[in-house]
Every structure is written in structure tokens, then in C-alpha cells.
Design an enzyme around this catalytic site. Sequence first.
Site, PDB file in Angstrom:
ATOM      1  N   LYS A  34       0.846  -1.199   0.000  1.00 38.99           N
ATOM      2  CA  LYS A  34       0.000   0.000   0.000  1.00 38.99           C
ATOM      3  C   LYS A  34       0.879   1.247   0.000  1.00 38.99           C
ATOM      4  O   LYS A  34       2.079   1.166   0.297  1.00 38.99           O
ATOM      5  CB  LYS A  34      -0.922  -0.021   1.224  1.00 38.99           C
ATOM      6  CG  LYS A  34      -0.177   0.011   2.550  1.00 38.99           C
ATOM      7  CD  LYS A  34      -1.079  -0.307   3.737  1.00 38.99           C
ATOM      8  CE  LYS A  34      -0.281  -0.328   5.029  1.00 38.99           C
ATOM      9  NZ  LYS A  34      -1.033  -0.919   6.148  1.00 38.99           N
ATOM     10  N   ARG A 122     -10.514  -0.498  15.774  1.00 39.62           N
ATOM     11  CA  ARG A 122     -10.636   0.304  14.550  1.00 39.62           C
ATOM     12  C   ARG A 122     -11.635  -0.417  13.660  1.00 39.62           C
ATOM     13  O   ARG A 122     -12.746  -0.678  14.082  1.00 39.62           O
ATOM     14  CB  ARG A 122      -9.234   0.434  13.920  1.00 39.62           C
ATOM     15  CG  ARG A 122      -9.050   1.691  13.109  1.00 39.62           C
ATOM     16  CD  ARG A 122      -7.624   1.816  12.579  1.00 39.62           C
ATOM     17  NE  ARG A 122      -7.177   0.660  11.797  1.00 39.62           N
ATOM     18  CZ  ARG A 122      -5.997   0.558  11.199  1.00 39.62           C
ATOM     19  NH1 ARG A 122      -5.140   1.532  11.280  1.00 39.62           N
ATOM     20  NH2 ARG A 122      -5.680  -0.512  10.506  1.00 39.62           N
ATOM     21  N   TYR A 235      16.346  29.704   8.123  1.00 43.48           N
ATOM     22  CA  TYR A 235      15.220  30.437   8.713  1.00 43.48           C
ATOM     23  C   TYR A 235      15.294  30.434  10.233  1.00 43.48           C
ATOM     24  O   TYR A 235      15.628  29.413  10.844  1.00 43.48           O
ATOM     25  CB  TYR A 235      13.902  29.780   8.315  1.00 43.48           C
ATOM     26  CG  TYR A 235      13.531  29.968   6.865  1.00 43.48           C
ATOM     27  CD1 TYR A 235      13.193  31.222   6.365  1.00 43.48           C
ATOM     28  CD2 TYR A 235      13.503  28.876   5.995  1.00 43.48           C
ATOM     29  CE1 TYR A 235      12.832  31.392   5.033  1.00 43.48           C
ATOM     30  CE2 TYR A 235      13.142  29.030   4.662  1.00 43.48           C
ATOM     31  CZ  TYR A 235      12.803  30.287   4.188  1.00 43.48           C
ATOM     32  OH  TYR A 235      12.456  30.444   2.883  1.00 43.48           O
ATOM     33  N   MET A 282      12.311  24.108   2.630  1.00 45.79           N
ATOM     34  CA  MET A 282      11.532  23.312   1.693  1.00 45.79           C
ATOM     35  C   MET A 282      12.440  22.558   0.723  1.00 45.79           C
ATOM     36  O   MET A 282      12.181  21.402   0.390  1.00 45.79           O
ATOM     37  CB  MET A 282      10.566  24.230   0.929  1.00 45.79           C
ATOM     38  CG  MET A 282       9.512  23.485   0.151  1.00 45.79           C
ATOM     39  SD  MET A 282       8.405  24.584  -0.741  1.00 45.79           S
ATOM     40  CE  MET A 282       7.421  25.267   0.568  1.00 45.79           C
TER      41      MET A 282
END
Length: 340
Positions: A34, A122, A235, A282
Site C-alpha cells: 500500500k 478500529r 530560517y 523546503m
Amino acid sequence: MHRSEITIDLAAVRRNVHVLLDALGGSRLWAVVKANAYGHGASDVAGAALGGGASALCVATVPEALALRRDFPAARIIVMGPALNREVGQARDARIELVVSSNDEIPPGVRVHVKLDTGMGRWGVSELMSPALEVVGLMSHLATADTDAAYAEWQIERFRAATAPYTHLERHIANSAAALRYPSAAFDAARCGIALYGLSPFGTDPAEDGLRPVLRWSSHVAQSKLLRAGQSTGYGRSFVAERDTWIGIVPVGYADGFRRDLSGTTVRVGGDERRVVGTISMDALAVELEGQVATGTPVTLIGSGVLAEQHARVAGTITYELVCGIDSSPARARRTVVDA
Ligand SMILES: *Cc1c(COP(=O)(O)O)cnc(C)c1O
């Protein structure tokens, strides 16, 4: 030069399949692929796992299953998560098996596995009714196979008792941690994901369980610069040099999957362990060097002894989440599949 390189080692997948089959002592291994095989590439990993001896593929959604069906026309494919109503017909036509979590939602003509909630709290039924004709399997999922042996064993025994009248059906409860630690959880098949990728379900060194990491991630020093005492990088100025300090800028950041909370972890710069310092941006991160290094010096982010497990500890998460977040699309990285 690419911003970063991701290498997927299919021989390592087969090796991990072998380790798991050994631990399972005769039960079948189903490869959990998955989320694009936990970020490793579903089709590549599925092919290697089936080639290595896995006997089915497990995914979370019907679209994931349909995509795999194109590449593996004959494989058993099981969707472990809930299917939407409109997906049931597609699953039937593509010979995909579904998991149901209630006794009254069994769709005709689809092979299904009924999920019992033995303590995960669940998905799943709390009580098993006499299974309908379409039911081929009974399953459950462990909440604590990696952390709490007593609770895991209690779930396994609850599952054994609840499914005892139906031993003609395939029974499966084990994930990677249970396959490696609890022989009593093996039943007919085990659904293994994380160990297939050579990552430890216990967050420790995977070599302890004979597992070999499948994913390698590397980049390079794109710029190296001297920070004078009092100067900072990145930053927020979260790293300020106390003395004159060489740093290397690596063109990988949180958009690539090198998360902001990995600041402080270690990577390898040309073979030497170096600390990631300052705020991860980023598209870039900084490493503290012991002197100037040449532009282009290789940086290993994961692999060659840099463990994803160590990064996960620093970030306060699990390897599953780390590797799922790595962006191996061509816009960000060069991805290579090797088989050696
Ligand atoms: C993801 C998943 C697994 C695989 O778990 P690992 O810890 O990666 O081995 C097994 N069963 C179910 C139901 C899952 O959702």
C-alpha cells in the site's frame, strides 16, 4: 546532476522475503505494498516480492489494486481497507479480493475476508456470524505487535478462539513485527509490509533481524561556506556558529521528504558522520562540516549505515511515515531500480 538520487534494491526485497518466510515456518507471506509500497514503488516491489516467494499483494484501496492488476494479471490482490460502493463492481471484474468489516455488507461475486476487531479498536466486526459463501478468509490486525507482547498475545488468542470453527478459511493476523516475534501468530498467512523494505518494525537496527534496507537516498554538497562566529544558517537563525564553522548546503528539504523535524539527525558527508543543523527548508538543508569540502561531495541521507530508524527517533515518528513521505517523482529526484 540531480538534486537527489533514490535507489531501490530489488535483491534486498527478495532477501527480506526470505527472512520473513523463514520466520513464518510454512505460512504464506503476503506482501503489503500500500501507499506505493511505503514510498518504494509498488510495481517494482510487488514484482520482486512475488518473485521471491510472496503469494499475494495487499493494498489499502481499490484504485491501488487496479493499478497493480495491470502489471500483475495473475496475482492475488487483497484490498485491506474499506471499498466504496462504486468500487465493488470494479473489484469483482478485476478479480480483486476485499475485506469487509460488517457481516451484512458482503457483496455477491467477490472473494472477501471478514475482519474481526480483536482489540485494535478500529475496523472490524466484534462478533463473527457464520460466514457467507463468498468469504475466503478471516483476519484481524494487531495493535501492539511491536510494543506490548502481552496485549498482542491476548489478541492472537482471541482470534484463535473466535475463528476455531472456521479452519477451512484462510486465517491471518500477523504483520511484520508479529511474523518476526510471535510464531503463534503465523496461522495461514502473514501480511508484511515494513520488514519487506528492510526496515525494523521495532525501530532498532534492521540487521538484528537479518533485514536489509531496500531504499538508499543520497545527494551532494551543492555549496560549502564558512560561517564566522555569530553567523547563522537558515530560517529563524536556529543554528548560530559559536566559532568559525564550515557548513555544507544540500539541495534536499522537506518538500522532498526530509522533514523539518529531522534537524539534529546525522547523515554522511563523503563517508563521515555529520550533523544536520539549523531549520530544514523546503528545498535545502545544512550540515555542519569539519572543514571545507568540495562541491559535489556525496551526502548519504539514508543507506550505508545511515538508518531510517535513527532519523525516525530524532523526528519522534516511525520509519513508515518517513519513507512514505519521500518524493521520488522525476521533478525532485532521480529514481533507479537495481537488482544486485
Ligand atoms: C499496513 C498493514 C499491515 C502491514 O503492517 P507492517 O507493520 O508494515 O508489516 C498488515 N495488515 C494491515 C491490515 C495493514 O493495514
